[in-house]
Design a protein around this motif. Structure first.
Motif, PDB file in Angstrom:
ATOM      1  N   ALA A 176       0.854  -1.182   0.000  1.00 47.48           N
ATOM      2  CA  ALA A 176       0.000   0.000   0.000  1.00 47.48           C
ATOM      3  C   ALA A 176       0.888   1.231   0.000  1.00 47.48           C
ATOM      4  CB  ALA A 176      -0.928   0.008   1.210  1.00 47.48           C
ATOM      5  N   ILE A 177       0.464   2.262  -0.730  1.00 47.64           N
ATOM      6  CA  ILE A 177       1.243   3.499  -0.823  1.00 47.64           C
ATOM      7  C   ILE A 177       0.330   4.675  -0.512  1.00 47.64           C
ATOM      8  CG2 ILE A 177       2.737   4.926  -2.275  1.00 47.64           C
ATOM      9  CD1 ILE A 177       3.260   2.510  -4.024  1.00 47.64           C
ATOM     10  N   LEU A 178       0.811   5.587   0.326  1.00 51.78           N
ATOM     11  CA  LEU A 178       0.072   6.789   0.697  1.00 51.78           C
ATOM     12  C   LEU A 178       0.654   7.977  -0.068  1.00 51.78           C
ATOM     13  CD1 LEU A 178      -2.179   7.746   2.684  1.00 51.78           C
ATOM     14  CD2 LEU A 178      -0.342   8.349   4.279  1.00 51.78           C
ATOM     15  N   TRP A 179      -0.233   8.777  -0.709  1.00 48.01           N
ATOM     16  CA  TRP A 179       0.186   9.883  -1.559  1.00 48.01           C
ATOM     17  C   TRP A 179      -0.445  11.191  -1.092  1.00 48.01           C
ATOM     18  CZ3 TRP A 179       3.319   8.275  -5.668  1.00 48.01           C
ATOM     19  CH2 TRP A 179       3.287   6.915  -5.964  1.00 48.01           C
ATOM     20  N   GLN A 180       0.264  12.283  -1.329  1.00 45.35           N
ATOM     21  CA  GLN A 180      -0.316  13.609  -1.124  1.00 45.35           C
ATOM     22  C   GLN A 180      -1.051  14.004  -2.395  1.00 45.35           C
ATOM     23  OE1 GLN A 180       2.134  17.322  -0.935  1.00 45.35           O
ATOM     24  NE2 GLN A 180       1.367  17.414   1.174  1.00 45.35           N
ATOM     25  N   LEU A 181      -2.333  14.348  -2.263  1.00 44.61           N
ATOM     26  CA  LEU A 181      -3.162  14.590  -3.437  1.00 44.61           C
ATOM     27  C   LEU A 181      -2.708  15.805  -4.237  1.00 44.61           C
ATOM     28  CD1 LEU A 181      -5.615  13.999  -5.177  1.00 44.61           C
ATOM     29  CD2 LEU A 181      -7.031  15.208  -3.521  1.00 44.61           C
ATOM     30  N   ALA A 182      -2.433  16.911  -3.560  1.00 43.04           N
ATOM     31  CA  ALA A 182      -2.132  18.166  -4.258  1.00 43.04           C
ATOM     32  C   ALA A 182      -0.861  18.073  -5.093  1.00 43.04           C
ATOM     33  CB  ALA A 182      -2.020  19.299  -3.246  1.00 43.04           C
ATOM     34  N   SER A 183       0.205  17.481  -4.528  1.00 45.27           N
ATOM     35  CA  SER A 183       1.499  17.454  -5.216  1.00 45.27           C
ATOM     36  C   SER A 183       1.790  16.139  -5.915  1.00 45.27           C
ATOM     37  CB  SER A 183       2.617  17.729  -4.202  1.00 45.27           C
ATOM     38  OG  SER A 183       2.671  16.686  -3.226  1.00 45.27           O
ATOM     39  N   GLY A 184       1.051  15.067  -5.572  1.00 43.26           N
ATOM     40  CA  GLY A 184       1.351  13.756  -6.129  1.00 43.26           C
ATOM     41  C   GLY A 184       2.580  13.126  -5.518  1.00 43.26           C
ATOM     42  N   ARG A 185       3.030  13.659  -4.375  1.00 43.13           N
ATOM     43  CA  ARG A 185       4.247  13.156  -3.722  1.00 43.13           C
ATOM     44  C   ARG A 185       3.946  11.905  -2.912  1.00 43.13           C
ATOM     45  NH1 ARG A 185       6.742  14.380   1.261  1.00 43.13           N
ATOM     46  NH2 ARG A 185       5.077  15.890   1.702  1.00 43.13           N
ATOM     47  N   LYS A 186       4.848  10.926  -3.001  1.00 37.70           N
ATOM     48  CA  LYS A 186       4.704   9.705  -2.215  1.00 37.70           C
ATOM     49  C   LYS A 186       5.077  10.000  -0.766  1.00 37.70           C
ATOM     50  CE  LYS A 186       6.390   5.878  -3.908  1.00 37.70           C
ATOM     51  NZ  LYS A 186       7.347   4.791  -4.260  1.00 37.70           N
ATOM     52  N   LEU A 187       4.154   9.682   0.165  1.00 34.41           N
ATOM     53  CA  LEU A 187       4.392   9.945   1.583  1.00 34.41           C
ATOM     54  C   LEU A 187       4.997   8.739   2.295  1.00 34.41           C
ATOM     55  CD1 LEU A 187       1.090  11.850   2.461  1.00 34.41           C
ATOM     56  CD2 LEU A 187       3.325  12.819   1.907  1.00 34.41           C
ATOM     57  N   ALA A 188       4.510   7.537   1.978  1.00 32.20           N
ATOM     58  CA  ALA A 188       5.023   6.345   2.658  1.00 32.20           C
ATOM     59  C   ALA A 188       4.560   5.095   1.943  1.00 32.20           C
ATOM     60  CB  ALA A 188       4.560   6.317   4.117  1.00 32.20           C
ATOM     61  N   GLU A 189       5.312   4.013   2.127  1.00 27.75           N
ATOM     62  CA  GLU A 189       4.942   2.694   1.634  1.00 27.75           C
ATOM     63  C   GLU A 189       4.725   1.756   2.811  1.00 27.75           C
ATOM     64  OE1 GLU A 189       7.638   1.016  -1.136  1.00 27.75           O
ATOM     65  OE2 GLU A 189       7.370   2.578  -2.660  1.00 27.75           O
ATOM     66  N   PHE A 190       3.772   0.821   2.661  1.00 32.71           N
ATOM     67  CA  PHE A 190       3.452  -0.121   3.722  1.00 32.71           C
ATOM     68  C   PHE A 190       3.417  -1.522   3.133  1.00 32.71           C
ATOM     69  CE2 PHE A 190       1.670   3.992   4.605  1.00 32.71           C
ATOM     70  CZ  PHE A 190       1.988   4.216   5.940  1.00 32.71           C
ATOM     71  N   THR A 191       4.275  -2.394   3.639  1.00 32.97           N
ATOM     72  CA  THR A 191       4.379  -3.762   3.140  1.00 32.97           C
ATOM     73  C   THR A 191       4.209  -4.744   4.298  1.00 32.97           C
ATOM     74  OG1 THR A 191       6.782  -3.740   3.389  1.00 32.97           O
ATOM     75  CG2 THR A 191       5.892  -3.061   1.250  1.00 32.97           C
ATOM     76  N   GLY A 192       4.169  -6.000   3.966  1.00 34.96           N
ATOM     77  CA  GLY A 192       4.047  -7.033   4.989  1.00 34.96           C
ATOM     78  C   GLY A 192       3.019  -8.084   4.646  1.00 34.96           C
ATOM     79  N   HIS A 193       2.049  -7.745   3.808  1.00 39.74           N
ATOM     80  CA  HIS A 193       1.076  -8.743   3.367  1.00 39.74           C
ATOM     81  C   HIS A 193       1.769  -9.767   2.468  1.00 39.74           C
ATOM     82  CE1 HIS A 193      -2.644  -7.149   4.979  1.00 39.74           C
ATOM     83  NE2 HIS A 193      -2.310  -5.927   4.592  1.00 39.74           N
ATOM     84  N   GLU A 194       1.276 -10.981   2.495  1.00 38.98           N
ATOM     85  CA  GLU A 194       1.859 -12.055   1.696  1.00 38.98           C
ATOM     86  C   GLU A 194       1.101 -12.301   0.402  1.00 38.98           C
ATOM     87  OE1 GLU A 194       2.102 -15.450   4.198  1.00 38.98           O
ATOM     88  OE2 GLU A 194       3.552 -14.536   5.579  1.00 38.98           O
ATOM     89  N   ALA A 195       0.120 -11.465   0.105  1.00 39.90           N
ATOM     90  CA  ALA A 195      -0.662 -11.541  -1.135  1.00 39.90           C
ATOM     91  C   ALA A 195      -1.135 -10.125  -1.463  1.00 39.90           C
ATOM     92  CB  ALA A 195      -1.838 -12.496  -0.973  1.00 39.90           C
ATOM     93  N   PRO A 196      -1.629  -9.891  -2.695  1.00 40.89           N
ATOM     94  CA  PRO A 196      -2.032  -8.529  -3.074  1.00 40.89           C
ATOM     95  C   PRO A 196      -3.052  -7.911  -2.115  1.00 40.89           C
ATOM     96  CG  PRO A 196      -1.961  -9.946  -5.002  1.00 40.89           C
ATOM     97  CD  PRO A 196      -1.740 -10.836  -3.819  1.00 40.89           C
ATOM     98  N   VAL A 197      -2.911  -6.611  -1.902  1.00 42.89           N
ATOM     99  CA  VAL A 197      -3.867  -5.849  -1.109  1.00 42.89           C
ATOM    100  C   VAL A 197      -5.107  -5.621  -1.964  1.00 42.89           C
ATOM    101  CG1 VAL A 197      -4.317  -3.655   0.054  1.00 42.89           C
ATOM    102  CG2 VAL A 197      -2.070  -4.741   0.257  1.00 42.89           C
ATOM    103  N   GLU A 198      -6.286  -6.040  -1.469  1.00 41.45           N
ATOM    104  CA  GLU A 198      -7.511  -5.978  -2.257  1.00 41.45           C
ATOM    105  C   GLU A 198      -8.453  -4.870  -1.826  1.00 41.45           C
ATOM    106  OE1 GLU A 198      -9.017  -9.958  -1.786  1.00 41.45           O
ATOM    107  OE2 GLU A 198      -7.984 -10.643  -3.595  1.00 41.45           O
ATOM    108  N   ARG A 199      -8.330  -4.381  -0.583  1.00 47.85           N
ATOM    109  CA  ARG A 199      -9.178  -3.291  -0.103  1.00 47.85           C
ATOM    110  C   ARG A 199      -8.382  -2.400   0.830  1.00 47.85           C
ATOM    111  NH1 ARG A 199     -13.856  -5.333   3.080  1.00 47.85           N
ATOM    112  NH2 ARG A 199     -12.722  -7.290   3.236  1.00 47.85           N
ATOM    113  N   VAL A 200      -8.618  -1.108   0.729  1.00 48.20           N
ATOM    114  CA  VAL A 200      -7.994  -0.135   1.628  1.00 48.20           C
ATOM    115  C   VAL A 200      -9.063   0.865   2.065  1.00 48.20           C
ATOM    116  CG1 VAL A 200      -5.689  -0.329   0.618  1.00 48.20           C
ATOM    117  CG2 VAL A 200      -7.299   1.333  -0.311  1.00 48.20           C
TER     118      VAL A 200
END
Length: 686
Positions: A176-200
């Motif tokens: 999962a990746i968190l983004w700032q809407l106005a600038s499109g800048r990447k704020l942070a990445e979150f990993t650890g799941h062992e399969a694709p993330v299907e809902r956020v």
């Protein structure tokens, strides 16, 4: 059986005649429509501040949908890459948003409903202004498999300022990746799941967000500290509400079902069944959860209230109808029971006498049920009357799964024998069979003498008049040269060869690639290598050939102009590329709103025709790629034709399918004519 076949063929012939009449009328109408005032030479729309919207839905079942917060609009996205915004109150298509280049996996409205966000599987997030219908911002996430998206805030009172995307990426099966809407800048990445993330989703009261994965875990994250706050898991997991409520079962008590809030933020309720849970089927819009346990009982629960509605004995195969008005499950006595999910009352009992019901599937319309049997057969039932409609041929072993195609006609089965079969349920015939998807193609020679049928590894040459097989060719035939003397074929190892029809001899080997096309004289061949690109070779000469600029895309069809000077490619990314075949220079890039499946030049090369999943037939200037017209069939032989200069030609009965959108207002054609700058350019054709 013969009467049914004849009736089916008769319908096809009548449909073909209607289409032919429409094309003839369309061609004639271009020359007979009044000229009116010429369109402005500047870039302003000939329709002023209004946009024509043809009232046509998706060509297949929608992949995802979202309601606006005020309930005025419903957004949907389908396999055609198109995004449609519907007015709930007026029951009309309000806007058709064009610009996606891959499948849309998620749709989210802004808080006030004035913007719509779409996430494409290829990794692009687009922000649409619903007032203008235009894309105002794009974000490239870098996720090659973008599954889901949420728009919200990670702190109280900050408004909708961040975008959360989820899926899988390089080196991370679930990210999962968190983004700032106005600038499109990447704020942070979150990993650890062992399969694709299907809902956020965001949890505003907790200033956190959650991710739900195919690994059957739900994780809650703190965006400030970038730490994992909570993790929930279950051997079975299913959504049971439209607000992010989720049911989990299997851990720690295999009989217990827990219902938690979005992201596992709170435990809503829990309940138990008699023995360990085996499977789930849910209907989130109604909050219903069907549970099968090891004892063979199927129970239906109002999951949010932990209230059991009814219990029945079953075999493990169960599914809800697409409309949510029926639940089908297999019974131990070999019958399939259709019940009302509301009260468990029996709607119909399908008498199958099956050896063992392995899987069940409803058709998209819900009027038919397909059931897979342990003995290798598949049955088709009428869900209203319970009558058996069709028995599909056997697998050599149990049928493990059955599913309907979105067209409501084709059924795909997978068996323990390792084969996948595709059936036409109306004709009762198998369309394809193989351990891997095979090529099925039939082509007539230019003179109509031969019909060549590709059968996966080889092709039969048939007398087109009597249908007799007269010879066999090595490989699957892809196309003919213009004079019909040569065919281009693909061998089992993907190697391309040119075969002379007179003596069936392979005269040239061209390497690998697909699709491909021979020029009219048979002297040149174009070959698409994904992701390397499209190259043009002289037949019979060695060498790498001439590469076409900007051709690193998935090509679905290729076509040559008659004089061999231009080459056109229909591509999966909703674009058509037109090249100078002698220099490799890109002449023009032409846009559809979905994958482009077919491309063809007129005999003179002056017109290029393209068609794809968006349902539009488009004609372009074959030399420079400038648009000539676009047309779409709306019902039977009725059509609407739109030209770049603002002229709209339509058959009389098609007027009701044409509306104009102005801002957040949608107008019928008679009323819209009062506001259009050149209303005389819009006219019916009888």
């Amino acid at each position: 059986m013969h009467e049914r076949k004849i009736g089916f063929m008769g319908n096809q012939i009548r449909h073909a005649k209607n289409m032919l009449q429409a094309v003839i009328v369309l061609a004639l109408s271009i020359s007979v429509v009044p000229q009116g005032r010429a369109a402005s030479k500047n870039k302003q729309s000939p329709f002023g501040n209004m946009v024509p919207v043809v009232q046509i839905g998706h060509r297949s079942a929608p992949r995802c949908m979202a309601f606006s917060p005020n309930g005025r609009f419903l957004a949907s996205a389908g396999n055609d890459y198109g995004i449609r915004v519907w007015s709930i109150k007026k029951k009309i298509l309000f806007r058709n948003l064009v610009g996606s280049h891959s499948l849309v996996s998620s749709l989210v409205f802004s808080k006030k409903g004035s913007y719509l966000f779409s996430a494409e599987r290829a990794g692009t997030v687009t922000m649409w202004d619903l007032t203008s219908g235009k894309a105002v911002r794009k974000l490239e996430t870098g996720l090659p498999d973008l599954e889901c998206m949420a728009v919200g805030s990670t702190s109280k009172g900050s408004g909708f300022q961040t975008i959360l995307t989820g899926g899988s990426g390089p080196g991370a099966p679930g990210k999962a990746i968190l983004w700032q809407l106005a600038s499109g800048r990447k704020l942070a990445e979150f990993t650890g799941h062992e399969a694709p993330v299907e809902r956020v989703g965001f949890l505003p009261r907790m200033n956190m967000f959650y991710t739900a994965s195919a690994d059957r875990t739900v994780r809650v994250w703190n965006p400030a500290s970038l730490k994992l706050e909570k993790s929930l898991s279950g051997r079975r997991i299913a959504p049971v509400g439209l607000g992010g409520e989720t049911a989990l079962a299997g851990e720690p008590d295999p009989r217990e079902i827990r219902v938690v809030g979005p992201g596992g933020s709170r435990l809503i309720t829990s309940f138990k069944v008699e023995s360990p849970v085996v499977d789930f089927a849910s209907l989130p819009a109604a909050g219903l959860l069907a549970v099968e346990d090891e004892g063979g009982e199927i129970s239906l629960f109002d999951a949010l209230k932990a209230r059991k509605r009814w219990t029945s004995k079953g075999t493990g195969a169960m599914t809800f109808s697409p409309q949510g008005d029926k639940l089908a499950f297999g019974s131990n006595d070999g019958t399939i029971k259709l019940v009302d999910p509301a009260d468990g009352s029996m709607k119909e009992e399908l008498q199958s006498s099956m050896k063992g019901i392995m899987d069940i599937a409803f058709s998209p319309k819900g009027d038919r049920v397909a059931a897979a049997d342990y003995d290798g057969t598949t049955w088709i039932f009428d869900s209203a009357s319970g009558l058996k409609l069709r028995k599909l041929m056997r697998h050599h072993g149990p049928v493990l799964s059955v599913s309907y195609a979105p067209n409501d006609r084709f059924v795909t089965t997978a068996g323990e024998d390792g084969f996948v079969r595709v059936f036409d349920t109306i004709a009762g015939k198998a369309l394809a069979k193989g351990r891997a998807p095979g090529v099925v193609r039939a082509l007539y020679s230019p003179d109509g003498r031969w019909l060549i049928v590709s059968l996966g590894g080889y092709s039969n040459v048939r007398d087109s008049l009597h249908g007799k097989v007269v010879s066999k060719l090595a490989g699957d035939v892809i196309g003919f040269s213009g004079d019909g003397r040569y065919v281009l074929a693909q061998e089992a190892g993907k190697r391309l060869v040119i075969i002379r029809l007179d003596d069936k001899e392979i005269i040239h080997h061209l390497g690998t690639g697909s699709p491909s096309a021979l020029s009219a004289t048979g002297r040149k061949v174009a070959i698409a290598h994904f992701p390397k690109g499209v190259i043009v070779k002289n037949v019979g000469e060695d060498g790498n050939g001439l590469a076409m600029n900007g051709s690193r895309c998935k090509v679905l069809d290729l076509a040559w102009s008659g004089d061999e000077s231009r080459l056109a490619a229909a591509c999966e990314d909703a674009l058509v590329r037109l090249w100078n075949a002698r220099t490799g220079k890109l002449i023009a890039t032409l846009k559809h709103s979905g994958p482009v499946r077919a491309v063809a030049f007129s005999p003179s090369g002056k017109i290029l025709a393209t068609g794809g999943d968006d349902g539009w037939l488009r004609l372009w200037n074959g030399r420079d790629g400038k648009p000539v017209l676009k047309a779409i069939g709306v019902k039977d032989h009725e059509f609407i034709c739109i030209r770049p200069d603002g002229r709209i030609i339509y058959s009389a009965d098609a007027a009701r399918f044409l509306r104009f959108t102005r801002g957040l207002e949608s107008l019928e054609l008679p009323r819209a004519l009062r506001f259009l700058p050149n209303p005389e350019l819009i006219a019916p054709i009888e």
